[in-house]
Design a protein around this motif. Structure first.
Motif, PDB file in Angstrom:
ATOM      1  N   ASP A  31     -26.388  39.851 -74.307  1.00  0.00           N
ATOM      2  CA  ASP A  31     -26.271  40.504 -75.683  1.00  0.00           C
ATOM      3  C   ASP A  31     -26.282  39.857 -77.005  1.00  0.00           C
ATOM      4  OD1 ASP A  31     -27.400  43.444 -76.646  1.00  0.00           O
ATOM      5  OD2 ASP A  31     -25.525  42.983 -77.901  1.00  0.00           O
ATOM      6  N   GLU A  32     -24.928  39.136 -76.968  1.00  0.00           N
ATOM      7  CA  GLU A  32     -24.715  38.173 -77.943  1.00  0.00           C
ATOM      8  C   GLU A  32     -25.638  37.393 -78.381  1.00  0.00           C
ATOM      9  OE1 GLU A  32     -22.060  38.521 -80.102  1.00  0.00           O
ATOM     10  OE2 GLU A  32     -21.754  40.411 -79.220  1.00  0.00           O
ATOM     11  N   GLU A  33     -26.231  36.629 -77.321  1.00  0.00           N
ATOM     12  CA  GLU A  33     -27.124  35.560 -77.626  1.00  0.00           C
ATOM     13  C   GLU A  33     -28.404  36.100 -78.285  1.00  0.00           C
ATOM     14  OE1 GLU A  33     -24.807  33.914 -73.615  1.00  0.00           O
ATOM     15  OE2 GLU A  33     -25.435  35.738 -74.784  1.00  0.00           O
ATOM     16  N   SER A  34     -28.636  37.345 -77.698  1.00  0.00           N
ATOM     17  CA  SER A  34     -29.993  37.872 -78.262  1.00  0.00           C
ATOM     18  C   SER A  34     -29.988  38.250 -79.721  1.00  0.00           C
ATOM     19  CB  SER A  34     -30.054  39.371 -77.583  1.00  0.00           C
ATOM     20  OG  SER A  34     -29.325  40.277 -77.969  1.00  0.00           O
ATOM     21  N   TRP A  35     -28.971  37.990 -80.513  1.00  0.00           N
ATOM     22  CA  TRP A  35     -28.765  38.209 -81.835  1.00  0.00           C
ATOM     23  C   TRP A  35     -28.912  36.813 -82.692  1.00  0.00           C
ATOM     24  CZ3 TRP A  35     -30.161  42.623 -83.478  1.00  0.00           C
ATOM     25  CH2 TRP A  35     -29.741  43.854 -82.766  1.00  0.00           C
ATOM     26  N   LEU A  36     -28.998  35.799 -81.717  1.00  0.00           N
ATOM     27  CA  LEU A  36     -29.236  34.343 -82.401  1.00  0.00           C
ATOM     28  C   LEU A  36     -30.389  34.116 -83.009  1.00  0.00           C
ATOM     29  CD1 LEU A  36     -27.480  32.323 -79.722  1.00  0.00           C
ATOM     30  CD2 LEU A  36     -26.553  32.890 -82.168  1.00  0.00           C
ATOM     31  N   PRO A  37     -30.681  33.427 -84.137  1.00  0.00           N
ATOM     32  CA  PRO A  37     -32.147  33.170 -84.779  1.00  0.00           C
ATOM     33  C   PRO A  37     -32.969  32.411 -84.067  1.00  0.00           C
ATOM     34  CG  PRO A  37     -30.297  31.685 -85.746  1.00  0.00           C
ATOM     35  CD  PRO A  37     -29.575  32.607 -84.787  1.00  0.00           C
ATOM     36  N   THR A  38     -34.015  32.493 -84.192  1.00  0.00           N
ATOM     37  CA  THR A  38     -35.096  31.767 -83.703  1.00  0.00           C
ATOM     38  C   THR A  38     -36.190  31.108 -84.759  1.00  0.00           C
ATOM     39  OG1 THR A  38     -37.069  33.070 -83.710  1.00  0.00           O
ATOM     40  CG2 THR A  38     -35.623  33.719 -81.808  1.00  0.00           C
ATOM     41  N   ASP A  39     -36.947  30.406 -84.447  1.00  0.00           N
ATOM     42  CA  ASP A  39     -37.828  29.472 -85.379  1.00  0.00           C
ATOM     43  C   ASP A  39     -38.873  30.491 -85.924  1.00  0.00           C
ATOM     44  OD1 ASP A  39     -38.011  27.208 -86.844  1.00  0.00           O
ATOM     45  OD2 ASP A  39     -38.947  26.029 -85.480  1.00  0.00           O
ATOM     46  N   CYS A  40     -38.983  31.666 -85.521  1.00  0.00           N
ATOM     47  CA  CYS A  40     -40.163  32.880 -85.856  1.00  0.00           C
ATOM     48  C   CYS A  40     -39.520  33.644 -87.134  1.00  0.00           C
ATOM     49  CB  CYS A  40     -40.472  33.650 -84.789  1.00  0.00           C
ATOM     50  SG  CYS A  40     -41.335  32.810 -83.566  1.00  0.00           S
ATOM     51  N   THR A  41     -39.940  33.461 -88.371  1.00  0.00           N
ATOM     52  CA  THR A  41     -39.368  34.088 -89.385  1.00  0.00           C
ATOM     53  C   THR A  41     -38.985  35.552 -89.160  1.00  0.00           C
ATOM     54  OG1 THR A  41     -40.753  32.514 -90.835  1.00  0.00           O
ATOM     55  CG2 THR A  41     -39.727  34.328 -91.954  1.00  0.00           C
ATOM     56  N   GLY A  42     -37.754  35.893 -89.685  1.00  0.00           N
ATOM     57  CA  GLY A  42     -37.265  37.174 -89.291  1.00  0.00           C
ATOM     58  C   GLY A  42     -36.980  37.611 -88.017  1.00  0.00           C
ATOM     59  N   TRP A  43     -36.846  36.762 -86.933  1.00  0.00           N
ATOM     60  CA  TRP A  43     -36.920  37.234 -85.546  1.00  0.00           C
ATOM     61  C   TRP A  43     -35.659  36.829 -85.053  1.00  0.00           C
ATOM     62  CZ3 TRP A  43     -42.437  37.141 -83.165  1.00  0.00           C
ATOM     63  CH2 TRP A  43     -43.057  38.039 -83.564  1.00  0.00           C
ATOM     64  N   ALA A  44     -34.865  37.442 -84.398  1.00  0.00           N
ATOM     65  CA  ALA A  44     -33.869  37.132 -83.524  1.00  0.00           C
ATOM     66  C   ALA A  44     -34.343  36.853 -82.176  1.00  0.00           C
ATOM     67  CB  ALA A  44     -32.777  38.098 -83.378  1.00  0.00           C
ATOM     68  N   VAL A  45     -33.604  36.496 -81.122  1.00  0.00           N
ATOM     69  CA  VAL A  45     -33.892  36.297 -79.695  1.00  0.00           C
ATOM     70  C   VAL A  45     -34.580  37.306 -79.159  1.00  0.00           C
ATOM     71  CG1 VAL A  45     -33.248  35.611 -77.436  1.00  0.00           C
ATOM     72  CG2 VAL A  45     -32.541  34.058 -79.491  1.00  0.00           C
ATOM     73  N   ARG A  46     -34.023  38.505 -79.452  1.00  0.00           N
ATOM     74  CA  ARG A  46     -34.393  39.663 -78.654  1.00  0.00           C
ATOM     75  C   ARG A  46     -35.550  40.012 -79.349  1.00  0.00           C
ATOM     76  NH1 ARG A  46     -31.181  44.551 -78.725  1.00  0.00           N
ATOM     77  NH2 ARG A  46     -29.536  43.316 -78.176  1.00  0.00           N
ATOM     78  N   ASP A  47     -36.047  39.814 -80.566  1.00  0.00           N
ATOM     79  CA  ASP A  47     -37.160  40.164 -81.020  1.00  0.00           C
ATOM     80  C   ASP A  47     -38.429  39.362 -80.484  1.00  0.00           C
ATOM     81  OD1 ASP A  47     -36.254  42.102 -83.233  1.00  0.00           O
ATOM     82  OD2 ASP A  47     -35.665  40.339 -84.177  1.00  0.00           O
ATOM     83  N   LEU A  48     -38.234  38.098 -80.516  1.00  0.00           N
ATOM     84  CA  LEU A  48     -39.043  37.242 -79.821  1.00  0.00           C
ATOM     85  C   LEU A  48     -39.287  37.282 -78.323  1.00  0.00           C
ATOM     86  CD1 LEU A  48     -40.989  34.765 -79.820  1.00  0.00           C
ATOM     87  CD2 LEU A  48     -39.044  33.065 -79.853  1.00  0.00           C
TER      88      LEU A  48
END
Length: 228
Positions: A31-48
């Motif tokens: 769960d903690e890692e799932s909130w890290l940012p990605t290179d997709c604007t506005g998305w955290a890991v869980r969103d991607l």
């Protein structure tokens, strides 16, 4: 230039390898890692990851949706529909985040993605690459569809791991497919000594072109991103 093999790889193996590499990243995440940012604007890991789940579901539907009419897209021309659309992208970001937020426990989303991705690989392996299939209003051969799936998974693999420095990298077969697709859209091999990873990120607008890169690309610099 390229760091991957130029040997021909079957389309189903591109999907298998690209999805397998992604599964190796997603599988250990908590769960903690799932909130890290990605290179997709506005998305955290869980969103991607939720977006990747949608890609896998679409692939399953497409692989089981035969088409009677001739293909109107191939593995390269498919991407010509995916040009930058700021309004559409903003709407997509918001709707994806809302839908992803329905998973209160990331483990549920993670396991759903992993089992769906595995089913997609099984379906791709069992599908004749010359079969005509439908997706998103177009007809492609199943083999070309598989290549597009591997390309999207590989680009999003790079997006997913920007804040996960110890995560495994994309599959070589996926990176080779990305390079071939981008060269096809560019209509020539890229005239720069870019790694596969940098080519994927620069040509899709993840990183800006430098002045020297623009000079090397000439008029083609105005066409970047080649797809988004």
């Amino acid at each position: 230039m390229t760091t991957t093999s130029e040997e021909h790889v079957r389309p189903a193996h591109v999907v298998r390898d690209a999805y397998g590499a992604l599964a190796a990243v997603v599988g250990p995440l908590g769960d903690e890692e799932s909130w890290l940012p990605t290179d997709c604007t506005g998305w955290a890991v869980r969103d991607l990851v939720f977006h990747l789940l949608g890609d896998a579901r679409r692939a399953l539907v497409a692989l089981h949706t035969p088409a009677a009419r001739p293909p109107d897209r191939d593995a390269v021309s498919y991407w010509r529909d995916w040009t930058p659309d700021p309004v559409g992208a903003a709407h997509g970001r918001r709707s994806n985040r809302v839908a992803a937020s329905m998973f209160l426990d990331f483990r549920q989303l993670r396991e759903l993605y992993l089992e769906t991705a595995a089913a997609t690989v099984a379906a791709a392996t069992a599908t004749e690459p010359g079969r005509r299939v439908s997706t998103q209003g177009h007809v492609l051969t199943a083999g070309d569809l598989m290549t597009t799936l591997g390309v999207e998974a590989t680009v999003h693999h790079l997006d997913l791991t920007v804040a996960l420095p110890t995560a495994p990298g994309p599959a070589p077969a996926g990176l080779t497919a990305v390079r071939a697709t981008l060269d096809g859209l560019l209509r020539r091999p890229v005239p720069l000594a870019w790694s596969d990873e940098h080519y994927a990120r620069a040509a899709t607008g993840r990183v800006p072109l430098t002045d020297s890169e623009r000079d090397a690309l000439g008029a083609d610099a105005e066409r970047v991103p080649l797809f988004s």
